[in-house]
Design an enzyme around this catalytic site. Structure first.
Site, short mmCIF file in Angstrom:
data_model
loop_
_atom_site.label_atom_id
_atom_site.label_comp_id
_atom_site.label_asym_id
_atom_site.label_seq_id
_atom_site.Cartn_x
_atom_site.Cartn_y
_atom_site.Cartn_z
N GLU A 192 16.07 14.90 56.77
CA GLU A 192 16.72 15.73 57.80
C GLU A 192 15.84 15.89 59.04
OE1 GLU A 192 18.90 15.31 54.88
OE2 GLU A 192 17.12 16.46 54.34
N ASN A 276 19.64 9.64 52.28
CA ASN A 276 20.57 9.42 53.39
C ASN A 276 19.87 8.79 54.60
OD1 ASN A 276 19.45 12.36 53.53
ND2 ASN A 276 20.05 11.91 55.63
N ASP A 318 26.13 12.33 53.86
CA ASP A 318 24.87 12.78 53.27
C ASP A 318 24.89 12.68 51.73
OD1 ASP A 318 22.20 13.86 53.25
OD2 ASP A 318 23.05 15.75 52.59
#
Length: 600
Positions: A192, A276, A318
């Site tokens: 992230e 991801n 995701d």
């Protein structure tokens, strides 16, 4: 005495040479009286041969003793038991305790690293840690700040430490490590934050670097042979880690490696999954984004990949692919095969030949999954091995700043990292699952090192059908790709399962219950509510001839981030705060180990 012999053996074999040391660790793992590795064994089966506690008497379980960790936030992973010593870990600040099981759980030593608290806001989805590992008289801890520490198992003294990443650019750690042969294998978190994922092998003896394999990038970075490393049976070819990315975006491409690792000694391969691609806005990264969302099989000695399989090309939701790879030997069509079974965040349960990477089964293990109609299983098709995406639930086709609704599963997947178990007696897999859907709105985002690089707003909520609440605990047939039985739960089942030779399976719930069910039928045999929600993994061991079952409770993790971090905005926690708001009606923060036994 057993503890003394264990450490004496470890000292002897470390002097005798690497190969013997490997045999020593494997022998300890095979001893069901100990719990030497987080996953139970190298195959990630989480199965115990102990049967003193069985389906006929498990209803008589009682609390034997408890231990407070002194830390609030989410407690994932489990203790280890080496001889007569138990090793207990905590979330940040990643304290490790050594407890003397032969002396009323007396604290032998305590290790408390001094980490910069600025790492906390960089950690996605709580400050969890999935536990320590053991090999050659050392306890290995991968701290939140990416420091890998080798502690003397008897004294707690630091024997070596090495920095595996840089928290200033978003690199952190939540995972355990895998000691195998003369190396310890570690991953990295931070997808992230635009971190480029990698797996690293350090030498157990001194912490020196053995090899590092990136998830994407030039061939020399991802450690492949373009003509020998395969994807679905075909060579991946040159530049496979860059040619499905736009420009040099692979440098901030995600594919982090914060999940579980397994090992096949005969093949000398380690197996794991990548996460991801960055960002969560798929329109900003055209292409398949290889090798994110990929199962990888690598040679332990060199790190060179034998095969890859990308489960969710060009991920739009995701659906990290980091969940555990469970290794089994089973008969299919009359032929004994070495299999790998993986329950992915994307809601599909995969069965593969772990030697060749051949795809054998890919089926939905939650009937609510709707983003795909299924995987093309025709080897002669141009789309072989790819999931067919349903346009209505494509966050890219719907466009930026458009809220795509009712996508199932939610970003936390039909199952996150909470590990499943396998019983060779029933040939069933016991899977903790999430029954959750989401709304997903991508937006354009720019990259700044050390800052969030997400690019999507999420809302999560129960799937809302006859299959129960927000979770199920299921038994899965990996050869047929079918659910054998299913137990609905009010909330997601975020605890790792344990199967035993006593024909029972244990798991925990977010409300805090430890449950035992019949391995064949799923009938409830026992439950006990611990002081806080359970996101830890059940383990078992013996002490003084008696079998014990242990579980860490302490609400947190992605599902419990609202409680753990005191968040109230429904969109916080990447959408989980709103989805799991009702948890606060059933449990509160805690940090406790609860150990169970049968009455004397």
């Amino acid at each position: 005495m057993r503890k003394i012999l264990t450490f004496a053996m470890a000292l002897f074999v470390s002097m005798a040479g690497t190969s013997f040391a490997n045999d020593e660790l494997a022998t300890m793992i095979d001893d069901p009286n100990q719990w030497v590795i987080q996953t139970g064994d190298y195959k990630n089966q989480r199965y115990s041969k102990l049967d003193q506690i069985n389906k006929d008497n498990v209803g008589d379980l009682q609390v034997a003793w408890t231990f407070s960790t002194g830390v609030l936030r989410g407690h994932e992973g489990s203790p280890l038991v080496i001889g007569d010593t138990m090793y207990v870990h905590t979330p940040f600040p990643n304290i490790v305790y050594a407890l003397d099981l032969a002396n009323d759980g007396k604290i032998i030593w305590k290790y408390e690293p001094k980490q910069d608290p600025d790492v906390i806001p960089v950690m996605c989805c709580d400050t969890v840690n999935r536990g320590v590992a053991y090999a050659e008289g050392k306890i290995f801890l991968h701290q939140a700040d990416t420091t890998v520490v080798a502690l003397n198992a008897e004294t707690g003294a630091v024997e070596w430490s090495v920095k595996n990443g840089d928290a200033a650019i978003g690199e952190t750690n939540t995972a355990t490590v895998l000691p195998v042969k003369d190396k310890v294998i570690v991953g990295i978190s931070g997808g992230e934050f635009g971190v480029r994922g990698h797996v690293t092998a350090y030498n157990i003896a001194d912490g020196s670097l053995a090899w590092r394999a990136y998830s994407m990038g030039p061939d020399e970075d991802i450690l492949i042979d373009p003509e020998k490393t395969t994807h679905l049976g075909k060579p991946v070819g040159a530049d496979s880690g860059t040619n499905t990315w736009e420009g040099d975006q692979w440098k901030i491409g995600g594919g982090t490696t914060w999940g579980w690792y397994s090992y096949d000694a005969e093949e000398n391969l380690v197996y794991y999954g990548t996460g991801n691609p960055s960002t969560w806005n798929p329109a900003q990264r055209p292409g398949d984004n290889r090798w994110s969302m990929t199962i990888m099989a690598r040679d332990v000695d060199t790190g060179v990949a034998r095969w890859f399989y990308q489960m969710t090309p060009h991920d739009e939701w995701d659906y990290d692919g980091i969940n555990e790879m469970i290794l089994t030997e089973q008969e299919i069509d009359g032929v004994e095969r070495k299999l790998l079974t993986h329950f992915d965040r994307n809601g599909l349960g995969y069965t593969m030949d772990r030697v060749t990477g051949e795809l054998l089964v890919a089926e939905k293990f939650d009937p609510k999954v709707n983003w795909t109609t299924g995987v093309d299983m025709d080897p002669n098709s141009e789309t072989y091995g790819r999931p067919a995406v349903v346009a209505q639930y494509s966050t890219e086709q719907n466009g930026e700043d458009v809220n795509s609704t009712n996508i199932c599963p939610a970003a936390l997947g039909s199952k996150d990292q909470q590990p499943a178990a396998y019983s060779p007696e029933t040939e069933l897999f016991y899977v903790p699952t999430n029954h959750v859907c989401m709304d997903y709105e991508p937006f354009r985002v720019s990259y700044t090192a050390g800052q969030p690089y997400v690019g999507a707003t999420l809302a999560m909520y129960p799937a809302g059908d006859s299959h129960g609440g927000m979770g199920n605990f299921i038994a899965w047939d990996n050869k047929e790709g079918k659910i054998a039985w299913s137990i609905p739960e009010q909330f997601s089942v975020w605890s790792g399962a344990l199967a035993t030779a006593g024909d029972i399976v244990f798991y925990g719930t977010l409300e805090g219950y430890l449950k035992a069910v019949d391995a064949k039928t799923g009938d409830l045999l026992y439950e006990f509510k611990t002081p806080s929600g359970i996101i830890g993994n059940v383990m078992t061991y013996t002490s003084d001839g008696k079998q014990y079952v242990g579980i860490l409770s302490g609400i947190g993790g992605w599902a419990g981030i609202g409680l753990a971090a005191g968040l109230t905005n429904p969109n916080d926690g990447l959408g989980a705060v709103g989805g799991y708001a009702a948890l606060s009606d059933y449990t509160a923060l805690g940090g406790q180990l609860t150990v169970f036994k049968l009455p004397d």
